[in-house]
Design an enzyme around this catalytic site. Structure first.
Site, mmCIF file in Angstrom:
data_model
loop_
_atom_site.group_PDB
_atom_site.id
_atom_site.type_symbol
_atom_site.label_atom_id
_atom_site.label_comp_id
_atom_site.label_asym_id
_atom_site.label_seq_id
_atom_site.Cartn_x
_atom_site.Cartn_y
_atom_site.Cartn_z
ATOM 1 N N GLY A 31 0.972 -1.187 0.001
ATOM 2 C CA GLY A 31 -0.065 0.047 0.040
ATOM 3 C C GLY A 31 0.862 1.140 0.052
ATOM 4 O O GLY A 31 1.934 1.264 -0.503
ATOM 5 N N SER A 32 0.296 2.448 0.835
ATOM 6 C CA SER A 32 1.121 3.546 0.406
ATOM 7 C C SER A 32 1.914 3.671 1.593
ATOM 8 O O SER A 32 1.885 3.087 2.618
ATOM 9 C CB SER A 32 -0.065 4.692 0.589
ATOM 10 O OG SER A 32 -0.574 4.718 1.924
ATOM 11 N N GLY A 85 1.473 2.440 5.489
ATOM 12 C CA GLY A 85 2.594 1.397 5.892
ATOM 13 C C GLY A 85 3.303 1.842 7.184
ATOM 14 O O GLY A 85 3.574 0.905 8.030
ATOM 15 N N GLU A 139 5.773 -3.308 0.952
ATOM 16 C CA GLU A 139 5.923 -2.780 -0.314
ATOM 17 C C GLU A 139 5.012 -1.465 -0.632
ATOM 18 O O GLU A 139 3.796 -1.721 -0.585
ATOM 19 C CB GLU A 139 5.359 -3.921 -1.349
ATOM 20 C CG GLU A 139 6.069 -3.623 -2.752
ATOM 21 C CD GLU A 139 5.085 -2.975 -3.652
ATOM 22 O OE1 GLU A 139 4.929 -1.896 -3.969
ATOM 23 O OE2 GLU A 139 4.338 -4.066 -4.188
ATOM 24 N N CYS A 188 2.283 -0.895 -9.212
ATOM 25 C CA CYS A 188 3.225 -0.520 -8.390
ATOM 26 C C CYS A 188 4.615 -0.559 -8.965
ATOM 27 O O CYS A 188 5.413 0.397 -8.861
ATOM 28 C CB CYS A 188 3.386 -1.448 -7.086
ATOM 29 S SG CYS A 188 3.483 -3.335 -7.374
#
Length: 512
Positions: free
Chosen positions: A277-278, A282, A301, A336
């Site tokens: 995610g962001s 995170g 990630e 991503c």
């Protein structure tokens, strides 16, 4: 750093699509018999056209439930529960009890489980792709490449190679203990949790699931509130595969909800967590994981902003432009590991821009399930995503960039405007102080920058003037030059004369 380069000229699409499936079918002919499974497919999963139903406004959702909708039409796909802390913890315990049995399973049984999954996926590609396209808005070809092929390859690699990385390893005992033997054993950690995003609803569930189950663990996944509908079907697939392999059906649990549901998973006693995610969320996940009695190990990630560098000696061809445009607009840029920043050397800049504009102008935008010729589907979050894209475009143009394609929010008077669509957009001459040079786009905008003087050093400087880049690619007629540039980039994965994200197809490489 994971690296890849093309060794010769070939039809990449044909090899990418055909080879994994051919290899799989050959393994079926000459390998063990793999059981067939039957999975119920509901009406809205089996048909390209939805029946008449009301639309959803994501900015004003119904409270207390997870609202599901088709981004292309904004038609409702139903509702799913917002699971409470108690429900999440109960599901973790169910997975834990099942894992106590599964951890004793043989590698042969685990391979059988993955082979059952692989066979079902290959036999039911169209339905799986349709469901992914409906939930995430992507074109079917993007679902085939980004959802199916990568999942099949991960399954194939784990089936064929997984065990060799998990067998006990002899290690050197050291000069002070020559009379002793030491070795390393890999044991299951227990229950692995995952919080996954909405961009690839099929692959984002199966990707962590494959390694988790093969290593003898249980799995609890919290799916995005923006892509929960498809997990009804995908959950049924998983359940039938577990049954056919003789595995406990409670081994895999899917939870739905919002941030509170995710927090309950992080703090609910899992043994390891995977979060995609962001960076902002995170950080909150790491903080929550650290507050548990035994702090939970976390794998993060957190997105990327991949550079795509083209040196003047490579030149500009239709093939290069096709790769560039496909790379940036695959699933409308909601990737991503996909190119977001295009650094084109000055000598070939104008030619590259002109050819990209011509190709982008020809792309068909629309409902991916309404026509097989649609190139570009929807963005997921409706007006929220459209506003985010427009903010980046307006800022860049105000600071001197030129918008040659797209760059506007479609009128609500059109079918495109009533759906969650933002047109493929080409921004050129983007200055260094533009927000789009620094913030993750995660949308259908091609951001092109001129590298003055065809300078490798200046290209490296501009690329590295950024907080993150998950992958990268460098194009040059000289592989040694391309490698030299790639080694200076602050990026986790690098491809030479190929799209950066293609490193993901080599499952022997690390990701990130």
């Amino acid at each position: 750093r994971a690296c890849m380069e093309i060794l010769g000229t070939f039809t990449a699409a044909a090899v990418l699509v055909g080879l994994p499936l051919v290899l799989y079918m050959l393994s079926l002919l000459f390998g063990q018999s793999v059981p067939d499974i039957r999975v119920e497919v509901l009406e809205d999963e089996a048909n390209d056209t939805l029946s008449d139903r009301p639309t959803v406004d994501p900015l004003n959702p119904k409270k207390g439930v997870v609202n599901c909708w088709d981004p292309s039409s904004m038609k409702t796909l139903g509702e799913l529960p917002v699971m409470s802390k108690e429900e999440v913890h109960a599901r973790i315990e169910r997975a834990r009890k099942a894992q106590a049995t599964w951890k004793k399973s043989s590698f042969a049984q685990r391979r059988t489980l993955l082979k059952i999954m692989l066979k079902y996926i290959v036999d039911n590609q169209e339905t799986i792709a349709r469901v992914a396209a409906r939930d995430s808005g992507k074109a079917k070809v993007d679902a085939a490449m980004g959802e199916l092929l990568v999942t099949c390859e991960k399954l194939r690699w784990t089936i064929n190679r997984g065990e060799r990385y998990l067998v006990p390893e002899r290690r050197e005992s050291g000069t002070l203990m020559p009379h002793k033997r030491v070795w390393l054993e890999y044991v299951p950690v227990g229950v692995v949790g995952a919080i996954v995003p909405w961009n690839y609803p099929f692959h984002n569930v199966f990707n962590p699931l494959i390694a988790t189950l093969f290593t003898g663990n249980g799995f609890v996944v919290k799916v995005s509130e923006y892509a929960s509908w498809s997990t009804r079907y995908y959950g049924r697939i998983i359940e039938e595969c577990l049954k056919a392999a003789g595995a406990p059906v409670d081994l895999v649990q899917i939870v739905t909800g919002f941030g509170e549901t995710g927090h309950a998973l992080v703090t609910g006693g899992i043994d390891k967590l995977i979060f995609v995610g962001s960076p902002d969320i995170g950080g909150k996940v790491m903080q929550a994981a650290a507050t548990t009695f035994h702090p939970t190990p976390v794998i993060l990630e957190l997105g990327g902003k991949d550079p795509f560098i083209v040196c003047e000696d490579y030149g500009v061809s239709d093939d290069l432009v096709q790769v560039a445009v496909k790379g940036v607009f695959l699933h409308m840029g909601q990737n991503c590991a996909g190119p977001e920043r295009f650094f084109i050397y000055e000598s070939i800049y104008d030619d590259f821009v002109a050819r990209c504009k011509k190709l982008i102008d020809s792309l068909e935008l629309g409902n991916p399930l309404a026509s097989c010729t649609v190139d570009c589907g929807a963005v997921v979050m409706g007006d929220r995503t459209k506003a985010m894209m427009q903010r980046l475009v307006d800022d860049a143009v105000a600071k001197g960039a030129r918008c040659l394609c797209g760059g506007y929010v479609p009128s609500k008077d059109t079918a495109i405007g009533r759906g969650s669509f933002y047109p493929p957009t080409l921004l050129v001459d983007v200055p260094e102080d533009a927000l789009i040079r620094r913030e993750e786009i995660f949308g259908p905008i091609m951001c092109v920058v001129k590298v003055p003087g065809d300078s490798d050093a200046e290209a490296v400087r501009m690329v590295n003037d950024n907080d993150f880049a998950l992958g990268s690619c460098v194009w040059s007629a000289s592989r040694s030059r391309a490698r030299a540039i790639a080694r200076q980039l602050d990026a986790g994965m690098s491809a030479i004369n190929d799209l950066g994200g293609t490193t993901y197809m080599s499952q022997s490489l690390p990701f990130g």
